[in-house]
Design an enzyme around this catalytic site. Sequence first.
Site: not given
Length: 388
Positions: A212, A235
């Site tokens: 993430d 991310h």
Amino acid sequence: MATRLIVLSCIFLAFFQSSNAAYNVVSFGARADGKTDSTLPFLRAWGSACNSVQSATIYVPRGTFLLKPIVFSGPCKSKIVFQIAGTLVAPSDYWSIGNSGNWILFNKVSWVSVNGGIIDANGASYWSCRRAGRSCPTGSSSISFMWSSNIVVNGLKSINSQLIHVAIVHCNDVVLRNLKITAPSTSLNTDGIHVQSSTGITISSSIIKTGDDCISIGQGSKNLWIDHIACGPGHGISIGSLGDNLYEDGVQNVTITSSIFTRTQNGVRIKSWARPSNGYARNIVFRNIVMRDVYNPIIIDQKYCPDNKGCPNQNSGVKISQVTYKNIRGTSASQVAMNFICSSSNPCNGIKLQNIRLTYNKRAATSSCTNAAGFSSGVVIPRSCLQK
């Protein structure tokens, strides 16, 4: 702001180098076999250090120490150094920490330093549970600081967190540096560092590889300095998601500099839900950044809705202004290297582009703007599409 944060870091180190009383967790019954529950011995060592009238060191020697959910509570009488030479490991059964919210929590402490060591939350079986759609616990962050101040975390390695690796919530004056954070790119919601409702946070010289955000910055975060981060996979570094609630604190005075993003989903991102909110993001600086095959190198997304499920489909009330992108170069994995998707009712304004060079497949990339205004200077590739 950068000078102030560097000075704070030096002050913290000066304080933490003056420790006197020493407490070895083994002396309190902890066993370095990775099997014996050492939670109570760690708490006893903390209690002694916390009640010491002189600066104290809690020492964790080499070896592996099994810990269930544990809370180190303050306030304490003096400064504490948590010196970790070994590894702290969570039980293999993910239910044992999965509903606690936090595996290792420091709550209402001041002048605490955590140095070195490895924390391993054994998250793989938890991620498998979630991917399989079974009944799973809510999941836990690995190490969290809440309602705390004057904190230093230096040289810590965090691996395989169930969710967030390092969480900073309702804190003031925190320095995180020389961290190594690792989880597979396929792991779910394993943010490297999450900051929320906190002020005066420095994050530097760290390697973050997760499934993430490498770093996520939530509502109420102010005066952040982030530098020399190697991010990827993951991310990217995100401000948001904002607009979770109608009434929420904004984000302001954030600088992210001298960092490298490698094959991440995003580079530098600001994101908000498309719903009413009084939130904001302002005075944000992204500078001196290298993108290596990043899918969305520069992005503002005010229609954020992962997986397009349950999207609010309204206009974001979050006001985004005074965002600077300076000296950003490298390669994009998609043709649109700069993408500003802003709210029609609250357009982005004051966006500044200076010396941008982003290419796609060895040729010029493109930019896309919706409800975004600002100006550019120097060489800007791809060409700016901002309204003036």
